[in-house]
Structures are given as C-alpha cells and as structure tokens.
Design an enzyme around this catalytic site. Structure first.
Site, PDB file in Angstrom:
ATOM      1  N   TYR A  95       0.860  -1.181   0.000  1.00  0.00           N
ATOM      2  CA  TYR A  95       0.000   0.000   0.000  1.00  0.00           C
ATOM      3  C   TYR A  95       0.891   1.224   0.000  1.00  0.00           C
ATOM      4  CZ  TYR A  95      -3.470   3.448   1.593  1.00  0.00           C
ATOM      5  OH  TYR A  95      -4.291   4.562   1.699  1.00  0.00           O
ATOM      6  N   ASP A 126       9.453   2.729  -0.595  1.00  0.00           N
ATOM      7  CA  ASP A 126       8.418   3.414   0.183  1.00  0.00           C
ATOM      8  C   ASP A 126       8.656   3.068   1.663  1.00  0.00           C
ATOM      9  OD1 ASP A 126       4.748   3.472   0.241  1.00  0.00           O
ATOM     10  OD2 ASP A 126       6.289   4.365   1.519  1.00  0.00           O
ATOM     11  N   LYS A 171       4.938   9.335   8.717  1.00  0.00           N
ATOM     12  CA  LYS A 171       4.686   8.828  10.067  1.00  0.00           C
ATOM     13  C   LYS A 171       5.720   9.293  11.095  1.00  0.00           C
ATOM     14  CE  LYS A 171       2.253   4.923   8.041  1.00  0.00           C
ATOM     15  NZ  LYS A 171       0.847   4.967   8.424  1.00  0.00           N
TER      16      LYS A 171
HETATM   17  P1  KE4 Z   1      -0.876   8.418   4.332  1.00  0.00           P
HETATM   18  O1  KE4 Z   1      -1.342   9.103   3.059  1.00  0.00           O
HETATM   19  O2  KE4 Z   1      -1.988   7.576   4.937  1.00  0.00           O
HETATM   20  O3  KE4 Z   1      -0.232   9.359   5.315  1.00  0.00           O
HETATM   21  O4  KE4 Z   1       0.318   7.404   3.936  1.00  0.00           O
HETATM   22  C1  KE4 Z   1       0.086   6.464   2.915  1.00  0.00           C
HETATM   23  C2  KE4 Z   1       1.063   5.303   3.055  1.00  0.00           C
HETATM   24  C3  KE4 Z   1       2.105   5.199   2.147  1.00  0.00           C
HETATM   25  N1  KE4 Z   1       2.997   4.187   2.224  1.00  0.00           N
HETATM   26  C4  KE4 Z   1       2.902   3.248   3.192  1.00  0.00           C
HETATM   27  C5  KE4 Z   1       3.908   2.143   3.236  1.00  0.00           C
HETATM   28  C6  KE4 Z   1       1.855   3.304   4.147  1.00  0.00           C
HETATM   29  O5  KE4 Z   1       1.758   2.338   5.100  1.00  0.00           O
HETATM   30  C7  KE4 Z   1       0.924   4.357   4.082  1.00  0.00           C
HETATM   31  C8  KE4 Z   1      -0.235   4.478   5.057  1.00  0.00           C
HETATM   32  N2  KE4 Z   1      -0.326   3.471   6.061  1.00  0.00           N
HETATM   33  C9  KE4 Z   1      -1.654   3.113   6.493  1.00  0.00           C
HETATM   34  C10 KE4 Z   1      -1.537   2.018   7.553  1.00  0.00           C
HETATM   35  N3  KE4 Z   1      -1.174   0.780   6.993  1.00  0.00           N
HETATM   36  C11 KE4 Z   1      -2.431   4.292   6.974  1.00  0.00           C
HETATM   37  C12 KE4 Z   1      -3.648   3.967   7.819  1.00  0.00           C
HETATM   38  C13 KE4 Z   1      -4.901   4.503   7.183  1.00  0.00           C
HETATM   39  O6  KE4 Z   1      -5.059   4.377   5.939  1.00  0.00           O
HETATM   40  O7  KE4 Z   1      -5.752   5.007   7.955  1.00  0.00           O
END
Ligand code: KE4
Length: 435
Positions: free
Chosen positions: A146, A241, A269
C-alpha cells in the site's frame, strides 16, 4: 465485542451523520472485525482511553507514527513552544532545513528532500518525478503493498483496500490504471518478465522494503538486491516506500538494514513525531527535476510547516540516542518469541511474521510470503481474536492486513498483560468457547 456504553454511542451517532462511515480513514471503521468503532479520547505512552474511559494498551500507535509512544513529553513541549511562535508561515524556516539535514545524515541516499503532509503525497510525487525524469509511463508495484490512495496505487493494494476487499477503486480512469503493473511480492521472476514485456517503458518500481500493509511480510534474501539490479539494468528508478519502515527498523530505515541504495525514498509517520509530515527524496540529479528548479510540479500549503518540523526534530533527536533501536528491537523480539510460543502451545493454526518492532499475527497454517498467502488467512478468526483482546484492554489494528507497532513506551508489564490476554483467548479458543 463489548457493547459500547452511552458516550461512545452518542458520539458515533453524530459521527455517522457527518463523517462518511463515521471515520476519516476507512480502516478505522472496524468493518472487517465487526462491532462499533472505538472513539479515542486521549492517550499517553503506550496507553489510549476511549470516550467511556476504557483503557487500552495501544499497538496501533497512529499506524506506526508513535514509535516513542503517545504524548511524548519532549515532543509535546516542543510543539507547545513552537505553537506560541506560530504554526505555519508559508515561507521557508530553519526548522525544515534542520529536519532535512537530520534525515540526510540518517539516510545518505537522500541528497535532497521535499517535505509534504502525507505519505500519499510523498509516493504520488515520487511516482510523478520518476515518470518525468525517465520520460516513461509505467509504474510497477507489488500486490498487497500500500502506497497511499493516489490513483496509480489503488489496484491490488493492501491496508484498507485489502481489509475491505477492494481490488481496484472506481474513479480511476482505465487508461491510467493500465499504466500500473502489479506482481507478487518476493517474486523476481515475474518482475523480470514484466520488464521484458515493457522494454524501456517502466519508469519505476515502488516497493515497501519490508511489506507491512498485507500484514508484515519481510523481503526474502535476494529480493531487494534483485530489484536493485533489474531496475538499474533497465534504466528504471527504484523507489523505497519507507513511510512505515523509515526510522522504524533502525535509524537509517530498511535501506540501511538491507544495504540497498534506492533512487528515491518516501518517508512519513515517524518523521512528523505524530504531526502530519511526509517526504520524498533522493539523488540531486533526480530531485532537481522538481519545481521550482525543474518542471515536475508539486506543491503544498502546509509542507514543512514549523509546528510539524519541530515535532519531527524532537522525535528524531530521541531516536538518534545510542541504544534506542537495540533496546526496542530486543524487547519486540522477546515479545514476538513469547507470542509464537503461546501459539505453539495452543496448537493454533497461526503464525507471527515480524521485523524489528513490526509484527502481524496471521491466522494461517502456511507461511505468508506474499499477498496471495496473506489473503488465505482466516479473517473470521482474526475478527474473533481482535474482539476478545479488545475486551481485555488490548488494541491491535482492526484488520488482518495491518501491523502491530511496538513502541519504546510499551513496558514489560504492558507486553506481559498482552501476552496473558492472548494466551487466555488461545486457551478458550482451543476449548472452542472463544468465538
Ligand atoms: P498516508 O497518506 O496515509 O499518510 O500514507 C500512505 C502510506 C504510504 N505508504 C505506506 C507504506 C503506508 O503504510 C501508508 C499508510 N499506512 C496506512 C496504515 N497501513 C495508513 C492507515 C490509514 O489508511 O488510515
């Protein structure tokens, strides 16, 4: 699942009226685990309280951002002090230069960096930059990884899409979706085949160097090295990533652990210390294609805002302390081993994948080395597990396809309490009274 008492229900009823599904991010809706979503009220260290004052040991930690735990005193003090000086000026400040310099020292493959406000912005911008730099259109990603919700990443993706069983999102034009190639994680053969089938057309391979959005799936020996070799040979960029793994596994992230130098890295994060900060960065020759030096456009009103920069600086200061990761990863390793022992003893068809302070309890007898394996897990059993431990004050991610984040704030007592809650459930489920 415990029946939520009045305040949670009262807030949820209002939330459902104004927020889609009562949430601002789908995975928070508890759809795959059942029961009413939790309403968080406050948190400190490794503990979180809901709207009815129920206390939980929290293994979500804002989805990995809070490696120091909630309301870390030094981070809070830094935010308070900066807030009184202004939260966002819309102009460059020394603070963003300082955070950039800290990150560059930690991750040498990043010679220049651009701060943004979410991981999605970081990966979306990195993909656009890779396409602009290589003048190629295809992006290759891995099933179950993701990378946020930008259009190019919403097919066969992990995290919330896996949780909700959405293979590809409506609203993404077919013409664009066709430019994203998906292939199984830990499988170099299919990567080779896709490059052979699309000569000189693939701009970049984007990968979670340790996958954590199909649940935790570490790279098999040679996988990351192979990606580096294939992309270099094909003139495509390799994007790590590291939104989750950056400053999680060690101070230099997965690329330092596995000794691979990607062309671009995305972060998020942890680098915001709990405030919205993300970033993409890499070699100067690539990054200088980004506006205003180059024509690859990307911008952001709150990018690099001083409030978030201060929080990030404060967090990284603590992470840079000698011994921080040694202690965290040792503590996490003991916990994972104890969990594996409890599962063995109970004879449960489950296994724990882990890397450093990331772990996932898969309800799967067979090894989980990619998304197809992960999807064979017994998600019904996971839901029963989630509800049972929640009853006992343990909050894990409400999805089989997420990670458990162990932080510096989790005490031995927290981990023992967690293990005993899990062992209780394992014992009951063996007697068939747990579901
Ligand atoms: P955000 O746009 O949610 O800040 O980050 C996207 C993203 C990009 N790359 C990786 C490897 C990520 O894990 C994420 C976002 N992580 C999820 C949890 N697995 C966010 C939780 C959510 O969607 O509420």
């Amino acid at each position: 699942m415990q029946n939520k008492s009045s305040r949670t229900i009262e807030i949820l009823e209002r939330a459902f009226k104004s927020l889609v599904g009562g949430v601002n991010s789908p995975v928070r809706a508890f759809q795959s685990v059942g029961g009413a979503p939790l309403i968080a009220e406050r948190a400190s260290g490794a503990h979180l309280w809901d709207a009815d004052g129920r206390e939980y040991i929290d293994f979500i930690g804002s989805w990995g951002a809070l490696i120091l735990g909630h309301a870390n005193p030094a981070v809070v003090a830094a935010i308070q002090e900066q807030a009184a000086r202004g939260t966002s000026y819309g102009m460059t400040t020394e603070l963003e230069v300082e955070l950039a310099e800290r990150i560059k020292r930690a991750i040498p493959s990043i010679e220049k960096i651009r701060f943004v406000s979410s991981g999605t912005e970081a990966t979306m911008s990195a993909a656009r930059l890779a396409r602009g730099f290589t003048k190629r259109d295809f992006i290759l990603k891995f099933e179950g990884c993701y990378h946020g919700h930008a259009d190019s990443f919403l097919s066969e993706a992990g995290s919330g899409l896996a949780t909700l069983g959405i293979a590809s999102s409506p609203g993404v034009p077919e013409a664009l979706a066709a430019l994203t190639l998906n292939t199984p994680y830990n499988d170099l053969g299919t990567v080779e085949k896709l490059f052979a089938a699309h000569p000189d057309k693939i701009a970049a391979v984007i990968v979670e160097p340790v996958a954590a959005n199909m649940g935790v799936v570490p790279p098999e020996p040679g996988f990351l090295e192979g990606l580096r070799e294939i992309t270099r040979r094909a003139g495509a960029l390799l994007i790590f990533d590291e939104v989750i793994t950056g400053f999680r596994l060690c101070y230099g992230g997965a690329q330092s652990l596995y000794k691979i130098e990607p062309d671009l890295t995305t972060l998020g994060k942890i680098i915001g210390g709990g405030l919205p900060v993300a970033a993409y960065g890499g070699r100067v020759e690539i990054m200088n294609h980004v506006a205003p030096l180059g024509a690859v456009y990307q911008a952001g009103t709150l990018s690099g805002n001083p409030l978030a920069m201060r929080a990030g600086i404060e967090a990284l200061k603590q992470l840079e302390e000698p011994g921080f990761y040694g202690a965290l990863n040792k503590k996490a390793g003991r916990f994972v081993e104890a969990l594996r022992g409890a599962i063995r003893e109970a004879g449960l068809a489950a296994r724990v994948n882990s890397c450093g302070s990331l772990a996932t309890l898969f309800f799967s007898e067979a090894p989980v080395r990619n998304y197809a394996d992960a999807k064979k897990s017994d998600t019904r059993r996971f839901a029963a597990f989630f509800g049972a431990v929640l009853e006992r004050g343990i909050l894990v991610a409400p999805s089989q396809f997420e990670a458990l984040f162990i932080s510096a704030a989790h005490t031995e007592a927290d981990l023992e309490a967690t293990l005993s809650a899990v062992s209780r459930w394992l014992y009951e489920s063996r007697r068939g009274s747990a579901d």
